[in-house]
Each structure stands twice: as structure tokens, then as C-alpha cells.
Design a protein around this motif. Structure first.
Motif, PDB file in Angstrom:
ATOM      1  N   THR A 158      -0.600   3.815   1.641  1.00 16.26           N
ATOM      2  CA  THR A 158      -0.982   4.260   2.981  1.00 16.26           C
ATOM      3  C   THR A 158      -1.430   3.051   3.796  1.00 16.26           C
ATOM      4  O   THR A 158      -2.247   2.260   3.332  1.00 16.26           O
ATOM      5  CB  THR A 158      -2.135   5.277   2.926  1.00 16.26           C
ATOM      6  N   HIS A 159      -0.876   2.922   4.993  1.00 19.98           N
ATOM      7  CA  HIS A 159      -1.189   1.780   5.854  1.00 19.98           C
ATOM      8  C   HIS A 159      -1.531   2.299   7.246  1.00 19.98           C
ATOM      9  O   HIS A 159      -0.724   2.978   7.888  1.00 19.98           O
ATOM     10  CB  HIS A 159       0.001   0.824   5.919  1.00 19.98           C
ATOM     11  N   VAL A 201      -7.932   5.888   4.955  1.00 15.26           N
ATOM     12  CA  VAL A 201      -7.545   4.815   4.042  1.00 15.26           C
ATOM     13  C   VAL A 201      -8.694   4.276   3.206  1.00 15.26           C
ATOM     14  O   VAL A 201      -8.522   3.334   2.429  1.00 15.26           O
ATOM     15  CB  VAL A 201      -6.891   3.636   4.821  1.00 15.26           C
ATOM     16  N   PRO A 257     -10.881  -0.413   2.442  1.00 10.65           N
ATOM     17  CA  PRO A 257      -9.712   0.346   2.007  1.00 10.65           C
ATOM     18  C   PRO A 257      -9.750   0.676   0.517  1.00 10.65           C
ATOM     19  O   PRO A 257     -10.273  -0.090  -0.297  1.00 10.65           O
ATOM     20  CB  PRO A 257      -8.542  -0.577   2.332  1.00 10.65           C
ATOM     21  N   PRO A 299       0.807  -1.227   0.000  1.00  7.76           N
ATOM     22  CA  PRO A 299       0.000   0.000   0.000  1.00  7.76           C
ATOM     23  C   PRO A 299       0.837   1.273   0.000  1.00  7.76           C
ATOM     24  O   PRO A 299       1.983   1.297   0.452  1.00  7.76           O
ATOM     25  CB  PRO A 299      -0.773  -0.113   1.318  1.00  7.76           C
ATOM     26  N   ASP A 306      -5.149   1.487  -3.054  1.00  7.76           N
ATOM     27  CA  ASP A 306      -3.738   1.667  -2.721  1.00  7.76           C
ATOM     28  C   ASP A 306      -3.505   1.771  -1.213  1.00  7.76           C
ATOM     29  O   ASP A 306      -2.479   2.275  -0.766  1.00  7.76           O
ATOM     30  CB  ASP A 306      -3.188   2.920  -3.399  1.00  7.76           C
ATOM     31  N   ALA A 307      -4.483   1.295  -0.411  1.00  7.58           N
ATOM     32  CA  ALA A 307      -4.404   1.455   1.043  1.00  7.58           C
ATOM     33  C   ALA A 307      -4.603   0.124   1.752  1.00  7.58           C
ATOM     34  O   ALA A 307      -5.091  -0.852   1.182  1.00  7.58           O
ATOM     35  CB  ALA A 307      -5.439   2.467   1.521  1.00  7.58           C
ATOM     36  N   ARG A 308      -4.232   0.098   3.012  1.00  8.44           N
ATOM     37  CA  ARG A 308      -4.331  -1.114   3.819  1.00  8.44           C
ATOM     38  C   ARG A 308      -4.647  -0.723   5.265  1.00  8.44           C
ATOM     39  O   ARG A 308      -4.198   0.317   5.759  1.00  8.44           O
ATOM     40  CB  ARG A 308      -3.015  -1.902   3.765  1.00  8.44           C
TER      41      ARG A 308
END
Length: 370
Positions: A67-68, A368, A115, A65, A118-120
């Protein structure tokens, strides 16, 4: 670690989970409580894992990701276990506010958030925060930001003092008390050592959020016989630190200060208390960071205060810094009547748990979500 369906998310009730969690004793072992957590995640459609350190982990979203977000708290409690009961809008019992109430709210947010591509988001629940934090120390999660669930009364806490502990040893020479000049009295040296301890922080700049560090002598012992000049004196010190002080820097600093204060014929050593994990050091997150502002605004929208302030107790948030981290959750450490967390009267309000769940769900979606 697949994501839950919308139906699973809408069906999760944080109060139902809390009422099942508080009766489970987790002061002398967390196995039963961890089983309940794992079962709850599985029922919600996830495939959680328990790592070698006893952490319970579940994730959803991109494998790599941009963003996490990690949602963290703990499942252990202090002794003794206090039985569960519900009085109207109040849930009572050990762990109700520290930290099964915050866990319930974090679970609700984790189940609900979807999410972005591109996020987790990861739920990471540790097993021994109240003791040695071996779980948090071993936690292998690379994240951009963390929310740590603790009872903050729905305030957003961005900083906390650290806590170090160690023993100052003053060494002299034993002799007969009838001939005190033939020995070196370690207890006499304590007078100058205490003066150095009192003045240790004089002239130090206060931390803008946390104020001044504190240094408190807590226990003292010395001497082996009532008719003998004592050859050794030991003093335990409790240090509540502020950034950027580390445990090692404090150890070296206090030993040097006492060494300068006591006579040359007195030996001085300071040893940090031995433990298998690092001390919980102070941390501070910039109050202007997106994480802080997002959680604070979400708390206000949900009906919480959204106030930004330091947390008054040490937490595992220390292990996640310097990544941005906030401490947030329902419940209070103490109220106008006295202690709540770790006390016989521990409680959390149902309305506050639901407010925290709504705030965290909102914040996670903004940070996210799709």
C-alpha cells in the motif's frame, strides 16, 4: 529518504511552518519556497530530493509496498504577492490557503505517520500547478491512492470538472462590402455556430456528482477592415468537462457539431489551445472507496465537517486519476464576502490548519500506519 524520529515528529508545528512559508513570494519563482521546504524536511530528519521537473519528494516505509499513499500539493502561487500578516487566529497573505495552509497540514501528517512494514507514504510537492503543471505531469510515483491538498473547508472532495480551452475558426471569402454576395461572410456563420454551441449538451446525461458540463464562448474576433466582408472569425471556447469526456473527444465533437450547423461554403476548424502538458481533465473517485471514507471520518473526528462533495476548481488530482484521489485541506476558495483564494484578502484560519493536520495524520495512520 529516511524516516523522522518520534521526537522530530512531535516537534513539527504546522503553524510555525506556515508563518515562515507565507512571507516567501512564490508567484514569479518557487526556488526560495522550495529551499524552505527542503530545509524543513531535512530538519525533521528526512533526505528529500528535487527531481528534474522541480518536484520536491520525500518518502518513508517499504521499498516495495503493498500500500502506497501519496500526499500532494503545490508551492507556487498566483501574482501579485500579498504580504503576510497574522490577525489573531487568522493568517493572511498570498498562499495562506492556496496552498501553503494545506501544505503545512500535509507536512504534519507526513512527519508524524509511521508506515507499517508493508506500506509507504510519499510527500510529493509540485512547482507549477497554477500555470502548466509540468511538475505533476512529470511526476514518476506509482501509488495506490492520493490526497491532494487544496482549500476545501475540511470537506472531502472526490470529483472535479476538467477544463479545456480552444479556438473555433470559421473561414469564409473576403470581398468588398459593397458586393457582399461575391464573398462568404464568416461573421454571418457565427450565428449558426453559436446556436450549435448553445445546444451542444442537450440530451447529455448529467454526471451524478458533478452535474452538467458547461461550454462558454469567452472571446471573439473577426474581420480585418470595416469595408470588407470578413474572411475569418475566431471564437474562444471554455469547456468545463465531466467524466468520461476527454479533450480530444471534445475537440472532435464540437468541430463536428458546428460543421453540421453552418453553410457548406464556410470552413470550420477547432484547435485546442497549445500547451506542453495535458489539460486537467475531469476526475471522480467512488465515494465508497476506503480512502474517501477514511479521510471523511478522520475529518469529523478532528472537528471538521467530513462532508463529501465535488471540488469546484481544476486541480492536479486530474493527473493522478483513475487511481483513487481526494482533495482535502483547510481554507476556502470563497466565503460570504467573496473570493479568498487568488484574492487580495486571501487567508486561512489557524484552527482549520491544525484540524486538517490532525485529520490527515489520523487518516494516514489508518491507511498506511503500523
Amino acid at each position: 529518504m529516511n524516516s523522522a524520529s518520534d521526537a522530530d515528529a512531535s516537534a513539527f508545528d504546522p503553524i510555525d511552518f506556515l508563518e515562515r512559508a507565507v512571507p516567501v513570494a512564490s508567484n514569479d519563482g518557487v526556488e526560495e519556497m522550495r529551499d524552505l521546504l527542503v530545509e524543513t524536511l531535512e530538519d525533521a530528519g528526512f533526505d528529500p530530493e528535487v527531481d528534474g521537473a522541480g518536484n520536491t519528494l520525500a518518502s518513508k516505509g517499504a521499498a516495495d509496498p503493498d500500500t502506497h499513499l501519496v500526499l500532494n500539493t503545490h508551492i507556487d502561487t498566483v501574482s501579485p504577492h500579498v504580504p503576510f500578516r497574522r490577525d489573531g487566529d487568522v493568517i493572511r497573505g498570498r498562499g495562506s490557503c492556496d496552498a501553503k495552509g494545506p501544505l503545512s497540514a500535509l507536512l504534519a501528517a507526513f512527519v508524524a505517520v509511521e508506515p507499517a512494514s508493508d506500506a509507504r507514504v510519499t510527500l510529493a510537492v509540485t512547482p507549477d500547478e497554477e500555470v502548466l503543471s509540468t511538475g505533476a505531469h512529470a511526476l514518476d510515483v506509482d501509488s495506490d491512492m492520493y490526497v491532494v491538498g487544496e482549500p476545501t473547508n475540511l470537506d472531502v472532495c472526490t470529483a472535479a470538472k476538467g477544463r479545456f480551452q480552444g479556438t473555433l475558426t470559421l473561414s469564409g471569402v473576403a470581398s468588398h462590402a459593397a458586393e457582399p454576395q461575391s464573398g462568404v461572410n464568416a461573421v454571418f456563420a457565427l450565428e449558426r455556430a453559436l446556436s450549435a454551441i448553445r445546444s451542444y449538451d442537450e440530451g447529455r446525461e448529467e454526471h451524478p456528482a458533478l452535474g452538467s458540463a458547461t461550454l462558454t464562448p469567452t472571446t471573439v474576433e473577426g474581420g480585418d477592415s470595416t469595408n470588407q466582408v470578413p474572411a475569418e472569425c475566431r471564437l474562444v471556447l471554455d469547456r468545463r468537462s465531466v467524466p468520461p469526456e476527454t479533450a480530444a473527444a471534445f475537440r472532435d465533437g464540437i468541430e463536428s457539431a458546428v460543421r453540421e450547423a453552418v453553410p457548406d461554403d464556410v470552413g470550420v476548424s477547432f484547435d485546442l489551445t497549445d500547451r506542453p502538458t495535458p489539460f486537467l481533465e475531469a476526475f471522480a473517485t467512488d465515494e465508497d472507496h476506503e480512502l474517501v471514507e477514511t479521510v471523511a471520518e478522520a475529518s469529523r473526528r478532528a472537528g471538521g465537517s467530513g462532508d463529501v462533495r465535488p471540488f469546484t476548481a481544476a486541480t492536479e488530482a486530474s493527473y493522478f486519476s483513475p487511481a483513487p484521489v481526494v482533495v482535502f485541506g483547510p481554507g476556502v476558495l470563497a466565503d460570504e464576502e467573496g473570493a479568498v483564494a487568488h484574492a487580495e484578502r486571501e487567508y486561512v484560519r489557524v484552527e482549520d490548519v491544525r484540524t486538517a493536520a490532525a485529520a490527515l495524520t489520523d487518516a494516514a495512520a489508518e491507511l498506511v500506519g503500523r
